[in-house]
Design a protein around this motif. Sequence first.
Motif, PDB file in Angstrom:
ATOM      1  N   UNK A  26       0.858  -1.191   0.000  1.00  0.00           N
ATOM      2  CA  UNK A  26       0.000   0.000   0.000  1.00  0.00           C
ATOM      3  C   UNK A  26       0.888   1.233   0.000  1.00  0.00           C
ATOM      4  N   UNK A  27       0.691   2.080  -1.001  1.00  0.00           N
ATOM      5  CA  UNK A  27       1.453   3.313  -1.129  1.00  0.00           C
ATOM      6  C   UNK A  27       0.656   4.490  -0.584  1.00  0.00           C
ATOM      7  N   UNK A  28       1.336   5.406   0.074  1.00  0.00           N
ATOM      8  CA  UNK A  28       0.761   6.700   0.413  1.00  0.00           C
ATOM      9  C   UNK A  28       0.909   7.612  -0.791  1.00  0.00           C
ATOM     10  N   UNK A  75       5.024  16.500   1.407  1.00  0.00           N
ATOM     11  CA  UNK A  75       5.134  15.163   1.987  1.00  0.00           C
ATOM     12  C   UNK A  75       3.820  14.751   2.653  1.00  0.00           C
ATOM     13  N   UNK A  76       2.770  15.547   2.451  1.00  0.00           N
ATOM     14  CA  UNK A  76       1.472  15.258   3.053  1.00  0.00           C
ATOM     15  C   UNK A  76       0.783  14.132   2.291  1.00  0.00           C
ATOM     16  N   UNK A  77       0.394  13.086   3.013  1.00  0.00           N
ATOM     17  CA  UNK A  77      -0.337  11.986   2.407  1.00  0.00           C
ATOM     18  C   UNK A  77      -1.786  12.414   2.224  1.00  0.00           C
ATOM     19  N   UNK A  78      -2.292  12.254   0.978  1.00  0.00           N
ATOM     20  CA  UNK A  78      -3.660  12.668   0.661  1.00  0.00           C
ATOM     21  C   UNK A  78      -4.549  11.478   0.305  1.00  0.00           C
ATOM     22  N   UNK A  79      -3.991  10.279   0.357  1.00  0.00           N
ATOM     23  CA  UNK A  79      -4.740   9.070   0.045  1.00  0.00           C
ATOM     24  C   UNK A  79      -3.795   7.893  -0.039  1.00  0.00           C
ATOM     25  N   UNK A  80      -4.329   6.760  -0.448  1.00  0.00           N
ATOM     26  CA  UNK A  80      -3.481   5.588  -0.618  1.00  0.00           C
ATOM     27  C   UNK A  80      -4.029   4.710  -1.728  1.00  0.00           C
ATOM     28  N   UNK A  81      -3.169   3.832  -2.206  1.00  0.00           N
ATOM     29  CA  UNK A  81      -3.578   2.861  -3.211  1.00  0.00           C
ATOM     30  C   UNK A  81      -2.616   1.684  -3.141  1.00  0.00           C
ATOM     31  N   UNK A  82      -3.083   0.543  -3.589  1.00  0.00           N
ATOM     32  CA  UNK A  82      -2.199  -0.596  -3.575  1.00  0.00           C
ATOM     33  C   UNK A  82      -2.922  -1.911  -3.711  1.00  0.00           C
ATOM     34  N   UNK A  83      -2.215  -2.956  -3.303  1.00  0.00           N
ATOM     35  CA  UNK A  83      -2.668  -4.332  -3.490  1.00  0.00           C
ATOM     36  C   UNK A  83      -2.856  -5.038  -2.153  1.00  0.00           C
ATOM     37  N   UNK A 128      -3.863 -10.285  -7.755  1.00  0.00           N
ATOM     38  CA  UNK A 128      -4.031  -9.507  -6.532  1.00  0.00           C
ATOM     39  C   UNK A 128      -5.258  -8.624  -6.684  1.00  0.00           C
ATOM     40  N   UNK A 129      -5.782  -8.191  -5.533  1.00  0.00           N
ATOM     41  CA  UNK A 129      -6.863  -7.201  -5.518  1.00  0.00           C
ATOM     42  C   UNK A 129      -6.241  -5.817  -5.392  1.00  0.00           C
ATOM     43  N   UNK A 130      -6.906  -4.843  -5.974  1.00  0.00           N
ATOM     44  CA  UNK A 130      -6.433  -3.468  -5.934  1.00  0.00           C
ATOM     45  C   UNK A 130      -7.442  -2.630  -5.151  1.00  0.00           C
ATOM     46  N   UNK A 131      -6.956  -1.611  -4.484  1.00  0.00           N
ATOM     47  CA  UNK A 131      -7.833  -0.719  -3.736  1.00  0.00           C
ATOM     48  C   UNK A 131      -7.217   0.666  -3.623  1.00  0.00           C
ATOM     49  N   UNK A 132      -8.061   1.649  -3.344  1.00  0.00           N
ATOM     50  CA  UNK A 132      -7.587   3.029  -3.270  1.00  0.00           C
ATOM     51  C   UNK A 132      -8.614   3.909  -2.574  1.00  0.00           C
ATOM     52  N   UNK A 133      -8.132   4.999  -2.008  1.00  0.00           N
ATOM     53  CA  UNK A 133      -9.007   6.052  -1.488  1.00  0.00           C
ATOM     54  C   UNK A 133      -8.232   7.358  -1.508  1.00  0.00           C
ATOM     55  N   UNK A 170      -6.278  10.243  -8.785  1.00  0.00           N
ATOM     56  CA  UNK A 170      -6.381   8.802  -8.586  1.00  0.00           C
ATOM     57  C   UNK A 170      -6.134   8.047  -9.886  1.00  0.00           C
ATOM     58  N   UNK A 171      -6.558   8.582 -11.012  1.00  0.00           N
ATOM     59  CA  UNK A 171      -6.268   7.929 -12.287  1.00  0.00           C
ATOM     60  C   UNK A 171      -4.759   7.824 -12.484  1.00  0.00           C
ATOM     61  N   UNK A 172      -4.040   8.893 -12.178  1.00  0.00           N
ATOM     62  CA  UNK A 172      -2.580   8.919 -12.320  1.00  0.00           C
ATOM     63  C   UNK A 172      -1.916   7.917 -11.373  1.00  0.00           C
ATOM     64  N   UNK A 173      -2.352   7.901 -10.129  1.00  0.00           N
ATOM     65  CA  UNK A 173      -1.792   6.960  -9.146  1.00  0.00           C
ATOM     66  C   UNK A 173      -2.121   5.524  -9.536  1.00  0.00           C
ATOM     67  N   UNK A 174      -3.344   5.297  -9.955  1.00  0.00           N
ATOM     68  CA  UNK A 174      -3.812   3.966 -10.314  1.00  0.00           C
ATOM     69  C   UNK A 174      -2.998   3.406 -11.476  1.00  0.00           C
TER      70      UNK A 174
END
Length: 190
Positions: free
Chosen positions: A74-76, A83-91, A101-106, A117-121
């Motif tokens: 899971x990435x911040x 350096x402020x975390x504004x969400x996360x995404x990962x497996x 694997x399953x993927x998830x994000x918020x 989120x499209x860019x991070x995804x």
Amino acid sequence: MTTHLEPNKTFPILETERLVLRQFTPADARDMLAYLSDPVVMKYYGLAPFESEQDALDEIDWYTSIFQKKTGIRWGITLKGTDQVIGSCGYLNWSTQHYRSEVGAELSKEHWNKGIMTEAFQAILQYGFDHMALVRIQGLMELENIASQKLCEKSGFIREGLLRKYEYTVGKFDDMYMYSLLKEDFSVVS
């Protein structure tokens, strides 16, 4: 997308045009609490909104444990230059045996509808296929979670079906759509 490892670390840092995706640290608990305490952000997360920094620290510990056990990552999500975390995404539920694997994000709602989120995804999908040897990436989402469905569809995922009463979270049973993206079908969205 640029991928590199920090010296003496094995956690991959992913860089895109606007973002740096990095490992969470305990110092991120306050930032994480800010968006995971928001009922709107947590509506489809599968957990009740967080109430304390300890809730966030427990989540960070879980992210660390799935990475160490090689069952997920899971990435911040941070904006370049901050350096402020504004969400996360990962497996999660990474199965090396089955190459899936399953993927998830918020994402904090202040950053919705900006393409973040499209860019991070795209970065994590590329990483999954190129570095985790995934052949299948799947996403499970509640029927009402239209934003996640659009994100998956924009990224090339196909809705495979409906899993009835698939999860019991926050005191209720949820029907879930199953989406999948196969390696041979993946192309970077511009």
